[in-house]
Design a protein around this motif. Structure first.
Motif, mmCIF file in Angstrom:
data_model
loop_
_atom_site.group_PDB
_atom_site.id
_atom_site.type_symbol
_atom_site.label_atom_id
_atom_site.label_comp_id
_atom_site.label_asym_id
_atom_site.label_seq_id
_atom_site.Cartn_x
_atom_site.Cartn_y
_atom_site.Cartn_z
ATOM 1 N N LYS A 120 0.818 -1.220 0.000
ATOM 2 C CA LYS A 120 0.000 0.000 0.000
ATOM 3 C C LYS A 120 0.850 1.269 0.000
ATOM 4 O O LYS A 120 0.363 2.341 -0.367
ATOM 5 C CB LYS A 120 -0.929 -0.011 1.219
ATOM 6 N N GLN A 121 2.103 1.143 0.420
ATOM 7 C CA GLN A 121 2.982 2.311 0.438
ATOM 8 C C GLN A 121 3.767 2.474 -0.860
ATOM 9 O O GLN A 121 4.518 3.428 -1.004
ATOM 10 C CB GLN A 121 3.956 2.211 1.617
ATOM 11 N N GLY A 122 3.589 1.530 -1.785
ATOM 12 C CA GLY A 122 4.261 1.656 -3.070
ATOM 13 C C GLY A 122 5.336 0.607 -3.268
ATOM 14 O O GLY A 122 5.416 -0.386 -2.536
ATOM 15 N N PRO A 123 6.216 0.814 -4.227
ATOM 16 C CA PRO A 123 7.269 -0.160 -4.535
ATOM 17 C C PRO A 123 8.423 -0.095 -3.544
ATOM 18 O O PRO A 123 8.697 0.962 -2.959
ATOM 19 C CB PRO A 123 7.735 0.260 -5.930
ATOM 20 N N TYR A 124 9.105 -1.227 -3.363
ATOM 21 C CA TYR A 124 10.283 -1.259 -2.495
ATOM 22 C C TYR A 124 11.199 -2.378 -2.976
ATOM 23 O O TYR A 124 10.769 -3.318 -3.645
ATOM 24 C CB TYR A 124 9.888 -1.481 -1.027
ATOM 25 N N ALA A 125 12.482 -2.241 -2.668
ATOM 26 C CA ALA A 125 13.469 -3.233 -3.106
ATOM 27 C C ALA A 125 13.379 -4.492 -2.251
ATOM 28 O O ALA A 125 13.235 -4.422 -1.029
ATOM 29 C CB ALA A 125 14.867 -2.640 -3.017
ATOM 30 N N LEU A 126 13.476 -5.634 -2.887
ATOM 31 C CA LEU A 126 13.486 -6.913 -2.196
ATOM 32 C C LEU A 126 14.921 -7.342 -1.899
ATOM 33 O O LEU A 126 15.858 -6.976 -2.615
ATOM 34 C CB LEU A 126 12.805 -7.977 -3.058
ATOM 35 N N THR A 127 15.075 -8.134 -0.861
ATOM 36 C CA THR A 127 16.384 -8.691 -0.529
ATOM 37 C C THR A 127 16.632 -9.932 -1.382
ATOM 38 O O THR A 127 15.781 -10.820 -1.470
ATOM 39 C CB THR A 127 16.454 -9.067 0.954
ATOM 40 N N VAL A 128 17.778 -9.970 -2.028
ATOM 41 C CA VAL A 128 18.156 -11.103 -2.872
ATOM 42 C C VAL A 128 19.363 -11.787 -2.237
ATOM 43 O O VAL A 128 20.357 -11.125 -1.914
ATOM 44 C CB VAL A 128 18.501 -10.634 -4.299
ATOM 45 N N ALA A 129 19.285 -13.082 -2.046
ATOM 46 C CA ALA A 129 20.349 -13.811 -1.348
ATOM 47 C C ALA A 129 21.713 -13.601 -1.996
ATOM 48 O O ALA A 129 22.728 -13.441 -1.308
ATOM 49 C CB ALA A 129 20.008 -15.298 -1.302
ATOM 50 N N GLU A 130 21.750 -13.558 -3.313
ATOM 51 C CA GLU A 130 23.020 -13.397 -4.031
ATOM 52 C C GLU A 130 23.481 -11.940 -4.072
ATOM 53 O O GLU A 130 24.608 -11.660 -4.487
ATOM 54 C CB GLU A 130 22.899 -13.925 -5.462
ATOM 55 N N GLY A 131 22.617 -11.023 -3.670
ATOM 56 C CA GLY A 131 22.945 -9.598 -3.662
ATOM 57 C C GLY A 131 22.112 -8.784 -4.624
ATOM 58 O O GLY A 131 21.737 -7.651 -4.333
ATOM 59 N N SER A 132 21.824 -9.333 -5.798
ATOM 60 C CA SER A 132 21.044 -8.629 -6.812
ATOM 61 C C SER A 132 20.559 -9.641 -7.833
ATOM 62 O O SER A 132 21.007 -10.797 -7.850
ATOM 63 C CB SER A 132 21.890 -7.555 -7.504
ATOM 64 N N ALA A 133 19.660 -9.210 -8.708
ATOM 65 C CA ALA A 133 19.159 -10.105 -9.750
ATOM 66 C C ALA A 133 20.291 -10.549 -10.669
ATOM 67 O O ALA A 133 20.392 -11.719 -11.040
ATOM 68 C CB ALA A 133 18.058 -9.422 -10.560
ATOM 69 N N VAL A 134 21.160 -9.608 -11.046
ATOM 70 C CA VAL A 134 22.230 -9.970 -11.979
ATOM 71 C C VAL A 134 23.255 -10.893 -11.322
ATOM 72 O O VAL A 134 23.821 -11.774 -11.983
ATOM 73 C CB VAL A 134 22.901 -8.710 -12.568
ATOM 74 N N GLN A 135 23.478 -10.739 -10.019
ATOM 75 C CA GLN A 135 24.385 -11.662 -9.337
ATOM 76 C C GLN A 135 23.762 -13.056 -9.240
ATOM 77 O O GLN A 135 24.470 -14.058 -9.309
ATOM 78 C CB GLN A 135 24.738 -11.123 -7.951
ATOM 79 N N GLN A 136 22.457 -13.116 -9.087
ATOM 80 C CA GLN A 136 21.784 -14.407 -9.123
ATOM 81 C C GLN A 136 21.953 -15.038 -10.508
ATOM 82 O O GLN A 136 22.253 -16.235 -10.628
ATOM 83 C CB GLN A 136 20.295 -14.254 -8.815
ATOM 84 N N ALA A 137 21.785 -14.223 -11.554
ATOM 85 C CA ALA A 137 21.972 -14.732 -12.912
ATOM 86 C C ALA A 137 23.398 -15.234 -13.116
ATOM 87 O O ALA A 137 23.615 -16.295 -13.710
ATOM 88 C CB ALA A 137 21.636 -13.646 -13.933
ATOM 89 N N ALA A 138 24.377 -14.478 -12.624
ATOM 90 C CA ALA A 138 25.783 -14.881 -12.775
ATOM 91 C C ALA A 138 26.050 -16.207 -12.066
ATOM 92 O O ALA A 138 26.820 -17.036 -12.556
ATOM 93 C CB ALA A 138 26.695 -13.788 -12.241
ATOM 94 N N ALA A 139 25.420 -16.406 -10.896
ATOM 95 C CA ALA A 139 25.607 -17.660 -10.167
ATOM 96 C C ALA A 139 24.975 -18.831 -10.916
ATOM 97 O O ALA A 139 25.497 -19.945 -10.899
ATOM 98 C CB ALA A 139 24.998 -17.543 -8.770
ATOM 99 N N LEU A 140 23.873 -18.585 -11.588
ATOM 100 C CA LEU A 140 23.169 -19.632 -12.328
ATOM 101 C C LEU A 140 23.791 -19.896 -13.694
ATOM 102 O O LEU A 140 23.556 -20.958 -14.285
ATOM 103 C CB LEU A 140 21.696 -19.239 -12.512
#
Length: 232
Positions: A120-140
């Motif tokens: 209800k307060q709008g968008p917010y950043a989520l916590t990603v275990a690898e640090g970020s979406a691109v770091q998750q992609a790099a790990a995969l």
């Protein structure tokens, strides 16, 4: 050193695949690359849906007759492309990217996914275990050349045929400086855009998260805000 577009490599012959090319961001990027004369492959979990989307993009104003815009299943797009843009929803990011590890081996992978939540307060950043979406992609994708870019490009601006120029900078995070040049050159194929090296993959979290601020700005000012880096 000041930004110098004349130093960018020639990327006009590269085939650009868009995994998630039937979504708003993917379609918008595909349209702009097609307008620039790039060979574009639209990827989706449904090959039929991808083909339909490709046909619609090829028919849009500004895309030259005979331009190469085709659709196929994500795996085929990954195999046939030189550069693959990941533009999937965050909740499917890990499963979709992970399933493409083999066909994406040796390929340049550009991740533009922003891990955001909404309440209800709008968008917010989520916590990603690898640090970020691109770091998750790099790990995969340990055998791929991964970078983050195009995170802050407005999908409505990309998709609007009446807009000739999109005046903003594309922030690029990567472990390979060569990739910053290649992806920067692709960004420069879209009139008004510049690709700017913005650090290693560990610096991508705040770039992805900043999209929440841009959404808030857009809502408040009824705009399609982007980023421009000064003194370059």
């Amino acid at each position: 050193m000041a930004y110098d577009a004349s130093n960018l490599p020639d990327v006009s012959g590269l085939t650009v695949g868009i995994v998630g090319g039937t979504g708003d961001q993917g379609r918008g990027l595909a349209y702009r690359f097609a307008r620039a004369g790039q060979t574009v492959l639209i990827g989706s979990r449904s090959a039929e849906r991808a083909a339909q989307s490709a046909a619609e993009i090829a028919a849009l104003p500004g895309v030259l007759a005979g331009a190469s815009v085709t659709g196929a299943a994500n795996e085929e797009v990954a195999r046939r492309s030189d550069v693959v843009v990941i533009a999937v929803p965050w909740d499917g990011h890990a499963s979709i990217v992970g399933a493409l590890a083999e066909p994406l081996a040796g390929k340049i992978v550009v991740d533009c996914v922003n891990p955001l939540g909404f309440d209800k307060q709008g968008p917010y950043a989520l916590t990603v275990a690898e640090g970020s979406a691109v770091q998750q992609a790099a790990a995969l994708l340990p055998k791929s050349r991964v970078c983050a870019a195009f995170n802050h490009v407005s999908a409505p601006l990309l998709a609007d045929p009446q807009i000739e120029r999109i005046e903003l900078d594309v922030l690029i995070c990567t472990e390979e400086r060569e990739l910053a040049g290649i992806v920067g050159a692709l960004a420069a194929r879209i009139p008004g855009m510049r690709g700017i090296y913005a650090g290693r993959l560990r610096n991508a979290h705040q770039i992805e998260a900043f999209t929440a601020n841009l959404i808030a700005i857009n809502k408040r000012y009824k705009a399609h805000a982007g980023i421009r880096v000064t003194d370059l």
